[in-house]
Each structure stands twice: as C-alpha cells, then as structure tokens.
Design an enzyme around this catalytic site. Structure first.
Site, PDB file in Angstrom:
ATOM      1  CG  ASP A  18      -2.256   1.113   0.862  1.00  0.00           C
ATOM      2  OD1 ASP A  18      -2.357   1.369   0.209  1.00  0.00           O
ATOM      3  OD2 ASP A  18      -2.704   1.031   1.876  1.00  0.00           O
ATOM      4  CG  ASN A  55      -7.531  -1.220  -4.944  1.00  0.00           C
ATOM      5  OD1 ASN A  55      -7.401  -2.604  -4.691  1.00  0.00           O
ATOM      6  ND2 ASN A  55      -8.080  -0.864  -4.185  1.00  0.00           N
TER       7      ASN A  55
HETATM    8  C1  IPE Z   1      -4.766  -2.989  -0.501  1.00  0.00           C
HETATM    9  O1  IPE Z   1      -4.852  -1.011  -0.451  1.00  0.00           O
HETATM   10  C2  IPE Z   1      -5.689  -3.261  -1.640  1.00  0.00           C
HETATM   11  C3  IPE Z   1      -3.346  -3.333  -2.206  1.00  0.00           C
HETATM   12  C4  IPE Z   1      -2.623  -3.063  -1.856  1.00  0.00           C
HETATM   13  C5  IPE Z   1      -3.683  -3.992  -3.399  1.00  0.00           C
HETATM   14  P1  IPE Z   1      -6.644   0.177  -0.320  1.00  0.00           P
HETATM   15  O2  IPE Z   1      -5.581   0.978  -0.609  1.00  0.00           O
HETATM   16  O3  IPE Z   1      -7.141  -0.667  -1.428  1.00  0.00           O
HETATM   17  O4  IPE Z   1      -6.829  -0.314   0.794  1.00  0.00           O
HETATM   18  P2  IPE Z   1      -7.979   0.603   1.688  1.00  0.00           P
HETATM   19  O5  IPE Z   1      -8.524   1.480   1.028  1.00  0.00           O
HETATM   20  O6  IPE Z   1      -6.865   1.823   2.617  1.00  0.00           O
HETATM   21  O7  IPE Z   1      -8.480   0.248   3.047  1.00  0.00           O
HETATM   22  C1  IPE Z   2      -1.729   0.387  -3.351  1.00  0.00           C
HETATM   23  O1  IPE Z   2      -1.487   1.149  -3.445  1.00  0.00           O
HETATM   24  C2  IPE Z   2      -1.612  -0.169  -4.516  1.00  0.00           C
HETATM   25  C3  IPE Z   2      -3.538  -0.925  -4.496  1.00  0.00           C
HETATM   26  C4  IPE Z   2      -4.364  -0.064  -4.388  1.00  0.00           C
HETATM   27  C5  IPE Z   2      -3.408  -1.259  -6.369  1.00  0.00           C
HETATM   28  P1  IPE Z   2      -2.445   2.327  -3.806  1.00  0.00           P
HETATM   29  O2  IPE Z   2      -3.010   3.008  -4.701  1.00  0.00           O
HETATM   30  O3  IPE Z   2      -4.042   2.256  -2.240  1.00  0.00           O
HETATM   31  O4  IPE Z   2      -1.695   4.012  -2.798  1.00  0.00           O
HETATM   32  P2  IPE Z   2      -2.519   5.487  -1.484  1.00  0.00           P
HETATM   33  O5  IPE Z   2      -3.061   4.374  -0.125  1.00  0.00           O
HETATM   34  O6  IPE Z   2      -4.013   5.855  -2.047  1.00  0.00           O
HETATM   35  O7  IPE Z   2      -1.056   5.973  -1.074  1.00  0.00           O
HETATM   36 MG    MG Z   3      -4.097   2.132  -0.301  1.00  0.00          MG
END
Ligand code: IPE
Ligand code: IPE
Ligand code: MG
Length: 234
Positions: free
Chosen positions: A23, A71
């Site tokens: 993340d 996502n």
């Molecule tokens: C979890 O991260 C999913 C991945 C790393 C693929 P998210 O960014 O989707 O999680 P939340 O929304 O902060 O819980």
């Molecule tokens: C994790 O990074 C990757 C995916 C969920 C695909 P994020 O896209 O959630 O990054 P932040 O949490 O918004 O920084």
């Molecule tokens: Mg995230």
C-alpha cells in the site's frame, strides 16, 4: 535459487509464507506531484527486489496483494492504468521471479476479468513449472468472497470442516501464512487473507510501498525470528 540462499524451511524462525499488502503507491506519487499511475509503476518495480530478498532468506512463498476486488471501484482512469500496467509488466516480472527459483500463481476471481488478462495469467503460471518456491499474486482478490466460495465448495463436497474449507481457498496448496506485512501506514487487513491470517504475525510500517527496501524487509524477518508464537497455548 541463488547458491547462497538458505534452506531452512523447517526452521520456525523463518516464515513459510509471507503476505504483503503493498500500500502507498498513490501517496508516493502525489507527494512527488506525479499522477497516481506513476506510483503504481514504481510499485511494480519494487516487487522483484523485495520478493527476492525474502526467498533468499528461506521464505518458501510470498503472496503480494496487487489489486483488490474493491479497488475495481476506483475511478475508471485509475483502474484502466492498473490493468494496462498488468498487461505490460506481468510477463517480464514473472520471468524475473522464475529466474529466482519461483513459480507464479494467482489468487482472485477471474470470471469477470478481460479474456486477454486471464490468458496472460494462465501463461504466467506455466513459466516456473517445477520451481519449488511460490509467488502468489492476489489480483481481483477479496478475502470474504474467497471464503464464501470455499464454503460453497465445501458444502458441495458434503463435508464442512476447517480442512474442507481450506481446500477451497486459493491458498490450498500453499504453506501456512506465518507473517503479514503492510506498508503505507494503515493498520488494517483490507480484506486480505482473513482466514489464513488467523495466527499470522502482523508487521506494519509507514514506509510507502515504492520506498520499501530489502533492508527493511530483512529487519522485519529478523523481528519475526524473535517473536514468541503461542497459538493459544501457554
Ligand atoms: C489494499 O490497499 C489493497 C492493495 C494493496 C492491493 P487499499 O488502499 O485498497 O486499502 P484501503 O482502501 O486503504 O483499506
Ligand atoms: C496500493 O496503493 C496499490 C493498489 C491498491 C492497487 P494505493 O493506490 O492504495 O496507494 P495509496 O494508499 O492511495 O497511497
Ligand atoms: Mg491504499
């Protein structure tokens, strides 16, 4: 496998299976005044060095959370950029992992994915045939849906037990999940391996995924070795 790699898979100080919630890509990009897609690109680049470090330390399986079912509800432009990245990067990434001694498998719901993406997954899964380590890419994955699916399969088999439910999970053939790492500062599982995490050791870091280094991963493995795991016993 590299010649200096350790084979201590029976050693309880080495996690058999590590799950990584990668993340922080979006925030990494935003802090650099870049589009979020640039953060995802940087994130994909970081998979191979971190996985390599873990495999070299004797970890047999690494699951990386690449794209959650939820996502899919992000803005269309971001989802499009994530799929474009998958199409472009998956085979080059898998080839690098195969050289490191791993085979690659995928966890997640495939039926709703575009045919060409599923085809790439099937092809990727054949490349490391015979390798004894595993990299499991959780893509279009949601743990609650996985558990529902596993329960349905167990019910159809006529036997509902922990064993039969585990047989229906995507991770059925993988070692026990011993350790979960989440980068990016949030302290939650976000629908990742909920069943499998029952006795997993949790590690959280504020480091954003593209900045997460092999050195920090090694520090976590060192800390894992020091933790006392009781599994409910005294
Ligand atoms: C979890 O991260 C999913 C991945 C790393 C693929 P998210 O960014 O989707 O999680 P939340 O929304 O902060 O819980
Ligand atoms: C994790 O990074 C990757 C995916 C969920 C695909 P994020 O896209 O959630 O990054 P932040 O949490 O918004 O920084
Ligand atoms: Mg995230």
């Amino acid at each position: 496998m590299k010649s200096d790699a350790v084979d201590i898979s029976a050693d309880a100080r080495i996690p058999r299976h590590v799950g990584i919630i990668m993340d922080g890509n979006g925030r990494w990009a935003t802090s650099r005044h870049l589009p979020r897609a640039a953060g995802h690109r940087a994130g994909v680049k970081n998979i191979e060095p971190i996985v390599e470090c873990m495999l070299d330390r004797g970890v047999r399986c690494v699951t990386v959370f690449a794209f959650s079912t939820e996502n899919g509800g992000r803005p269309v432009s971001e989802v499009k950029s994530l799929f474009a990245l998958f199409r472009k990067q998956i085979l080059p990434l898998v080839k690098k992992l195969v050289v490191r001694g791993a085979r690659v498998v995928f966890s997640g719901e495939r039926e709703s994915l575009p045919d060409d993406v599923v085809k790439l997954m099937t092809e990727a899964e054949t490349l490391g045939d015979g390798n004894d380590k595993t990299v499991n890419i959780a893509f279009n994955y949601g743990s609650r849906a996985e558990i529902v699916r596993a329960c349905k399969l167990a019910a159809a088999s006529g036997e509902i037990t922990e064993r039969s439910i585990e047989r229906g999970l995507y991770t059925a053939d993988l070692p026990e999940l011993d350790m979960i790492v989440r980068t990016g500062g949030e302290k939650r599982l976000s629908n990742f391996l909920l069943y499998q995490a029952a006795y997993g050791e949790l590690f959280f870091t504020d480091t954003l995924w593209p900045d997460f280094s092999a050195a920090e991963a090694c520090d976590m493995l060192d800390e894992f070795a020091k933790r006392t795991r009781r599994f409910g016993k005294v």
